[in-house]
Structure formats: structure tokens, C-alpha cells
Scaffold this motif. Structure first.
Motif, mmCIF file in Angstrom:
data_model
loop_
_atom_site.group_PDB
_atom_site.id
_atom_site.type_symbol
_atom_site.label_atom_id
_atom_site.label_comp_id
_atom_site.label_asym_id
_atom_site.label_seq_id
_atom_site.Cartn_x
_atom_site.Cartn_y
_atom_site.Cartn_z
ATOM 1 N N LYS A 150 -3.336 4.539 -0.151
ATOM 2 C CA LYS A 150 -3.249 3.082 -0.037
ATOM 3 C C LYS A 150 -3.678 2.628 1.356
ATOM 4 O O LYS A 150 -4.454 1.679 1.512
ATOM 5 C CB LYS A 150 -1.825 2.626 -0.334
ATOM 6 N N ASN A 151 -3.178 3.310 2.366
ATOM 7 C CA ASN A 151 -3.541 2.949 3.744
ATOM 8 C C ASN A 151 -5.005 3.261 4.029
ATOM 9 O O ASN A 151 -5.656 2.535 4.792
ATOM 10 C CB ASN A 151 -2.646 3.688 4.738
ATOM 11 N N LEU B 206 -7.025 0.455 2.800
ATOM 12 C CA LEU B 206 -6.835 -0.724 3.641
ATOM 13 C C LEU B 206 -7.657 -0.629 4.932
ATOM 14 O O LEU B 206 -8.409 -1.552 5.267
ATOM 15 C CB LEU B 206 -5.349 -0.885 3.974
#
Length: 203
Positions: free
Chosen positions: A179-180, A183
């Protein structure tokens, strides 16, 4: 202690950490190593443009000789496997297409997706011990840096002329948060906007 002081101390601690672990030196060294190839590329473009053939005419010939799909495919493969070809060449190509901004956006999306592929390749290597051991040895420095700096290294690789695909693969090999990763990798789009504007102005 006030909230402002806590925040200030936090930034100070981060600054000291990045200084101690050599992050700033890594960025400086990376920019220095990228400066010469970039300068040579710009110099070659200028020389060819004025002494050999008009770059715009050359890009038109490239557009006529190869299909858009072929060029996009070559770019995607390059962005997925260690960033073999400089994106600047492809950015310059988009200027002479029928839909330059659309094609530039597609390049940015393909580059972002290519980073995702590199991340997944790095993660897949964990399933094959022999391949993982070989690549771990070859990329030990990048993996060590990824463990120290994490998302910041991904952001730098996405935004600056540093090997983004390698940073993405190292992130996958250490199981960095997916997820990071998605991002931080969004900065790849900003890179194409900045470089697109600069190259469009130059040609």
C-alpha cells in the motif's frame, strides 16, 4: 512539551538519522552520477538537432516506422526490468504524436505500472531460493538502503533521475508495504509532468 516542539524534535531526529545513515550523501552521489548521462543526452540531442537532422523530423520518422503499440511495449518492458532505456527519449517522442499529452500520460501510467511489476518480481524472487540468493547478492547495497530509508527511497527513485525499477524491486524483496509502495510511487507521475514540460520546451 507543546505539539510544535514535539513536531520540531521529530523532524530534527529524522534529519540526524538521514545524515548519520548517509541518505543525503546517497542522493548527492546519485545526482552526480546521473548528471553526466543527462548532460550527454542533452548535448547529443542538441548536436543532432542542429548538425545532423532536425529532432522533430527524426521523431516523425520514428512514429511512421514503428507503431505506437510497439513503442509503448518497449517502454513498458524497459520500465519493468531495471529501467534499461532513459524515459526522456520516449517523452520526446510523445511531442510529435497526434495526442502528446495523452501519450505522455500513458507513459507515466506505464512507468508507474512498470514499477509495480518490478516490485512484484522482487517479491516473487522470495519463492525461488537460488534466484533470491543471486539477486540479493547483486542488489545488496540497494536492499540495505531500502531497509534504512524505505518509502523515502522509493519517492526519490520515482521523482529523480535515479533507478526507480531497482528501488521498486528492492522494496519487493524486503516485503515493503504494498500500500505504501503504491502511494510513494505516485510521484512518478510528477516526474513525467516536470520532464515533459522541460523537453517540450526544448524541442
Amino acid at each position: 512539551m507543546s505539539r510544535e516542539k514535539i513536531k520540531k524534535n521529530k523532524w530534527k531526529q529524522l534529519h540526524l538519522y538521514y545524515s548519520y545513515t548517509g541518505f543525503y550523501k546517497f542522493i548527492l552521489d546519485g545526482l552526480k552520477s546521473a548528471f553526466l548521462p543527462t548532460a550527454l543526452f542533452i548535448g547529443a540531442i542538441v548536436y543532432i538537432h542542429y548538425e545532423v537532422i532536425n529532432i522533430n523530423d527524426a521523431l516523425v520518422i520514428l512514429t511512421e516506422r514503428y507503431s505506437d503499440f510497439t513503442i509503448f511495449t518497449v517502454f513498458f518492458i524497459s520500465e519493468s526490468i531495471l529501467g534499461l532505456l532513459p524515459p526522456d527519449i520516449f517523452i520526446a517522442w510523445t511531442k510529435n504524436t497526434d495526442f502528446p499529452l495523452l501519450y505522455l500520460s500513458l507513459l507515466a501510467l506505464l512507468s508507474y505500472t512498470g514499477g509495480l511489476v518490478s516490485y512484484l518480481l522482487g517479491k516473487a524472487m522470495l519463492l525461488i531460493p537460488a534466484v533470491h540468493s543471486f539477486m540479493y547478492e547483486k542488489m545488496s547495497k540497494h536492499i540495505s538502503n531500502m531497509r534504512k530509508w524505505g518509502g523515502l527511497l522509493i519517492a526519490v527513485g520515482a521523482l529523480l533521475p535515479l533507478p526507480f525499477a531497482i528501488a521498486a524491486m528492492a522494496a519487493g524483496m524486503i516485503k515493503f508495504s504494498f500500500k505504501n509502495f503504491l502511494l510513494f510511487s505516485l510521484l512518478r507521475f510528477l516526474r513525467f509532468i516536470i520532464y515533459g514540460f522541460a523537453i517540450y520546451q526544448m524541442l
